[in-house]
Design a protein around this motif. Structure first.
Motif, short mmCIF file in Angstrom:
data_model
loop_
_atom_site.label_atom_id
_atom_site.label_comp_id
_atom_site.label_asym_id
_atom_site.label_seq_id
_atom_site.Cartn_x
_atom_site.Cartn_y
_atom_site.Cartn_z
N TRP A 88 -24.55 48.86 -32.60
CA TRP A 88 -25.47 47.71 -31.66
C TRP A 88 -26.08 47.89 -33.48
O TRP A 88 -26.73 48.40 -33.84
N THR A 89 -26.64 46.52 -33.84
CA THR A 89 -27.28 46.36 -34.65
C THR A 89 -28.06 44.99 -34.09
O THR A 89 -28.48 44.89 -32.47
N GLU A 90 -29.41 44.53 -33.95
CA GLU A 90 -30.46 43.87 -33.88
C GLU A 90 -29.44 43.01 -33.56
O GLU A 90 -29.59 41.86 -32.07
N ASP A 91 -28.71 41.84 -34.22
CA ASP A 91 -28.35 40.47 -33.41
C ASP A 91 -26.98 40.61 -32.53
O ASP A 91 -27.49 40.09 -32.34
N ALA A 92 -26.36 42.02 -32.86
CA ALA A 92 -24.97 42.13 -31.76
C ALA A 92 -26.28 42.18 -30.58
O ALA A 92 -26.21 42.05 -29.32
N PHE A 93 -27.40 43.34 -29.98
CA PHE A 93 -28.07 43.30 -29.13
C PHE A 93 -29.11 42.25 -28.94
O PHE A 93 -28.75 42.04 -27.54
N VAL A 94 -29.19 41.10 -29.39
CA VAL A 94 -29.92 40.31 -28.77
C VAL A 94 -28.39 38.98 -28.86
O VAL A 94 -29.12 38.47 -27.41
N GLY A 95 -27.69 39.18 -29.31
CA GLY A 95 -26.68 38.27 -28.71
C GLY A 95 -26.07 38.61 -27.12
O GLY A 95 -26.14 37.88 -26.62
N TYR A 96 -26.18 40.40 -26.95
CA TYR A 96 -25.72 39.98 -25.75
C TYR A 96 -26.13 40.09 -24.95
O TYR A 96 -26.14 39.87 -23.82
N VAL A 97 -28.07 40.62 -24.77
CA VAL A 97 -28.30 40.78 -23.81
C VAL A 97 -28.70 39.02 -23.28
O VAL A 97 -29.64 38.81 -22.12
N GLN A 98 -28.44 37.90 -24.71
CA GLN A 98 -29.02 36.17 -24.00
C GLN A 98 -28.05 36.47 -23.26
O GLN A 98 -28.07 35.18 -22.19
N ASP A 99 -26.80 36.68 -23.16
CA ASP A 99 -25.30 36.50 -22.78
C ASP A 99 -24.65 37.49 -22.45
O ASP A 99 -23.60 36.88 -23.77
N PRO A 100 -24.57 38.66 -22.34
CA PRO A 100 -24.07 39.67 -21.97
C PRO A 100 -22.48 39.20 -21.73
O PRO A 100 -21.33 39.42 -22.75
N THR A 101 -21.70 37.99 -21.26
CA THR A 101 -20.04 38.15 -21.50
C THR A 101 -20.06 36.27 -22.23
O THR A 101 -18.79 37.05 -22.93
N GLY A 102 -21.57 35.48 -22.53
CA GLY A 102 -20.74 34.92 -23.60
C GLY A 102 -20.27 35.67 -25.41
O GLY A 102 -19.42 35.07 -26.27
N TRP A 103 -21.02 36.73 -25.43
CA TRP A 103 -21.17 37.62 -26.61
C TRP A 103 -20.38 38.03 -26.63
O TRP A 103 -19.51 37.71 -27.52
#
Length: 139
Positions: A88-103
């Motif tokens: 988990w990096t900040e960018d990974a976390f943000v990408g995941y929580v904004q669109d889990p499946t898409g990320w």
């Protein structure tokens, strides 16, 4: 004109896109995350949330890494990322929580990858602030 635009873009790229606000992250966590997540430390003290267990305990989430809660049944895509050594990096976390499946589909380069988390944090700044809050709660 072209030089000014290029210089501006380089300057913008060198600066952080968003400043994190852990205090706002705590408020956002209470608003958006507690229905599914809890933060319970190693001593069993509940630091945030209720008794929600739809999602994993997020205590020390950054240090534990992706799919790092031993007692939680993660989806196959997150487990695959963990096995690949992703963190988990900040960018990974943000990408995941904004669109889990898409990320997950993008990161794994697999159009069939799926996230089990249905909720999406719509605001990028709120997602970054939630990350700052969670990263600050460490064991």
């Amino acid at each position: 004109m072209k030089l000014a635009m290029t210089t501006g873009l380089l300057f913008a790229a060198a600066m952080p896109a968003f400043a994190q606000d852990a205090e706002n992250g705590e408020r956002q966590f209470a608003r958006q995350c507690v229905a599914c997540h809890v933060i319970v430390n190693d001593d069993g003290d509940t630091l945030a949330g209720r008794n929600a267990r739809t999602g994993p305990n997020l205590y020390d989430m950054v240090a534990r890494g992706i799919a790092g809660e031993a007692d939680f049944n993660y989806g196959d895509s997150l487990v695959e990322l963990r096995e690949q050594g992703a963190e988990w990096t900040e960018d990974a976390f943000v990408g995941y929580v904004q669109d889990p499946t898409g990320w997950l589909r993008e990161v794994l380069d697999d159009r069939r990858a799926r996230g089990k988390m249905a909720y999406q944090v719509r605001d990028e700044q709120a997602a970054r602030d939630i990350y700052a809050y969670l990263a600050g709660i460490a064991g």
